[in-house]
Design a protein around this motif. Structure first.
Motif, short mmCIF file in Angstrom:
data_model
loop_
_atom_site.label_atom_id
_atom_site.label_comp_id
_atom_site.label_asym_id
_atom_site.label_seq_id
_atom_site.Cartn_x
_atom_site.Cartn_y
_atom_site.Cartn_z
N ARG A 1 1.98 6.01 -7.55
CA ARG A 1 1.79 6.46 -6.17
C ARG A 1 2.90 5.91 -5.27
N ALA A 2 3.27 4.67 -5.50
CA ALA A 2 4.38 4.09 -4.73
C ALA A 2 5.68 4.82 -5.04
N GLU A 3 5.88 5.18 -6.29
CA GLU A 3 7.09 5.89 -6.69
C GLU A 3 7.17 7.25 -6.01
N MET A 4 6.04 7.92 -5.89
CA MET A 4 6.02 9.22 -5.19
C MET A 4 6.44 9.05 -3.74
N ASN B 1 2.35 -1.56 -4.65
CA ASN B 1 1.07 -0.85 -4.80
C ASN B 1 0.52 -1.08 -6.21
N ARG B 2 -0.81 -1.18 -6.28
CA ARG B 2 -1.41 -1.40 -7.60
C ARG B 2 -1.14 -0.24 -8.53
N THR B 3 -1.17 0.99 -8.00
CA THR B 3 -0.83 2.17 -8.79
C THR B 3 0.64 2.46 -8.56
N GLY C 1 0.82 -1.20 0.00
CA GLY C 1 0.00 0.00 0.00
C GLY C 1 0.85 1.25 0.00
N ALA C 2 0.26 2.35 -0.45
CA ALA C 2 1.01 3.61 -0.55
C ALA C 2 0.14 4.81 -0.16
N GLY C 3 -0.88 4.58 0.68
CA GLY C 3 -1.74 5.68 1.11
C GLY C 3 -1.17 6.43 2.30
N GLY C 4 -2.04 7.17 2.99
CA GLY C 4 -1.59 8.01 4.10
C GLY C 4 -0.97 7.22 5.24
N ALA C 5 -1.61 6.11 5.62
CA ALA C 5 -1.07 5.28 6.70
C ALA C 5 0.27 4.69 6.29
N ALA C 6 0.37 4.27 5.04
CA ALA C 6 1.62 3.69 4.54
C ALA C 6 2.75 4.70 4.59
N LYS C 7 2.46 5.95 4.32
CA LYS C 7 3.50 6.98 4.32
C LYS C 7 4.09 7.14 5.71
N MET D 1 14.43 3.11 -0.43
CA MET D 1 13.07 2.75 -0.81
C MET D 1 12.96 2.52 -2.32
N ARG D 2 12.12 1.58 -2.70
CA ARG D 2 11.84 1.37 -4.12
C ARG D 2 10.40 0.91 -4.29
N ALA D 3 9.85 1.19 -5.46
CA ALA D 3 8.45 0.91 -5.75
C ALA D 3 8.32 -0.24 -6.74
N VAL D 4 7.36 -1.12 -6.48
CA VAL D 4 7.07 -2.24 -7.38
C VAL D 4 5.56 -2.41 -7.46
N GLY D 5 5.12 -3.31 -8.34
CA GLY D 5 3.70 -3.54 -8.52
C GLY D 5 3.11 -4.46 -7.46
N PHE D 6 1.85 -4.86 -7.69
CA PHE D 6 1.11 -5.63 -6.68
C PHE D 6 0.63 -6.97 -7.25
#
Length: 283
Positions: free
Chosen positions: A162-165, A157-159, A133-139, A174-179
């Motif tokens: 948003r994870a990249e941001m 994160n599915r989007t 997840g990459a929402g407010g709680a995740a941040k 930190m790095r972003a990947v799909g779901f």
């Protein structure tokens, strides 16, 4: 629970939309009663976009402070006279203190999560973290884990954008990947700690993980945390427990962030372990 009201009783509350489901009044009034502090904690619905109006009203009504849940955490940031380090970092406020006409904004979510982890014997320092997840709680959770020295934090994160941001905070760690299932399985095989910050599995929410085979790839010593506390054991935690993993839900985070908020409201240092035991007895 008996709450005594006097002319000197100071007012606190939680605002949100929706908010009537909140456990904050029960938690805070339980602690206030046990501590003998002359405050009452209420529940106040405030619709989206009206945080500034509420803040003005709270000042006039003599509130000592309030907690904020969605959708107000971001809107409150520019309204504060001062922000603490976490609120500034997350650009999110969940605790507001009103003192002598000035408003002070805090965020206790990250600290609450960290304390819950430590209570469970999980120190994030040196850990490889997989965060869903990459929402407010995740941040709040992700940035606190990075602050505490995790060696890597992968955000699924599915989007992806948003994870990249989120990962721009510290691209070295930190790095972003799909779901998708294959990605979840691959990243789980590299994790020492898995944290679910999505709503998948939450009571009353029509959403669940498509399958849990990615848990088969988790190293046996890895811990699994779910920020959800209703139900007390989500299917994710049940499946992880069946595979022999240490698990914890979001109740500890909920209680500890409330304890830290109450410390701000009352300028009183509290025994977090004692408050957690007290609150768990009424929830």
């Amino acid at each position: 629970m008996h709450v005594e009201l006097k002319n000197t009783t100071r007012k606190l509350c939680v605002i949100g939309d929706p908010v009537l489901h909140s456990k904050s009044p029960l938690i805070q009034n339980t602690m206030l009663s046990a501590l003998g502090l002359d405050y009452i904690y209420l529940c106040q619905p405030v619709s989206a976009g009206r945080a500034a109006e509420w803040l003005s009203a709270a000042k006039v009504a003599g509130y000592a402070g309030f907690n904020a849940t969605m959708p107000h955490k971001l809107d409150l940031v520019p309204l504060m006279d001062e922000l603490d380090e976490d609120a500034r970092l997350y650009q999110s406020v969940n605790t507001v203190c009103i003192k002598e006409g000035k408003v002070y904004g805090y965020n206790t979510d990250g600290r609450g999560f960290l304390q819950a982890l430590l209570d469970a014997g999980v120190d994030p320092a040196g850990k490889r973290v997989l965060l869903l997840g990459a929402g407010g709680a995740a941040k709040a959770v992700a940035l606190k884990l990075v602050q505490q020295g995790c060696v890597s934090l992968t955000v699924c994160n599915r989007t992806l954008e948003r994870a990249e941001m989120l990962c721009q905070f510290n691209a070295a760690v930190m790095r972003a990947v799909g779901f998708d299932a294959a990605t979840l399985r691959l990243e789980a095989s590299r994790a020492d700690l898995l944290v679910n910050c999505t709503s998948l599995g939450m009571g009353g929410v029509a959403g669940q993980f498509e399958d849990f085979h990615f848990l088969d790839a988790l190293p046996h010593a890895a811990a699994v945390c779910d920020l959800i506390y209703h139900p007390a054991e989500t299917e994710l935690l049940a499946q992880a427990r069946l595979r022999g993993h240490r698990t914890l839900n979001g109740l500890g985070m909920l209680i500890h962030q409330a304890v830290f908020a109450l410390e701000h409201f009352t300028d009183t240092q509290l025994d977090g372990a004692a408050m957690r035991a007290l609150v768990e007895g009424v929830l």
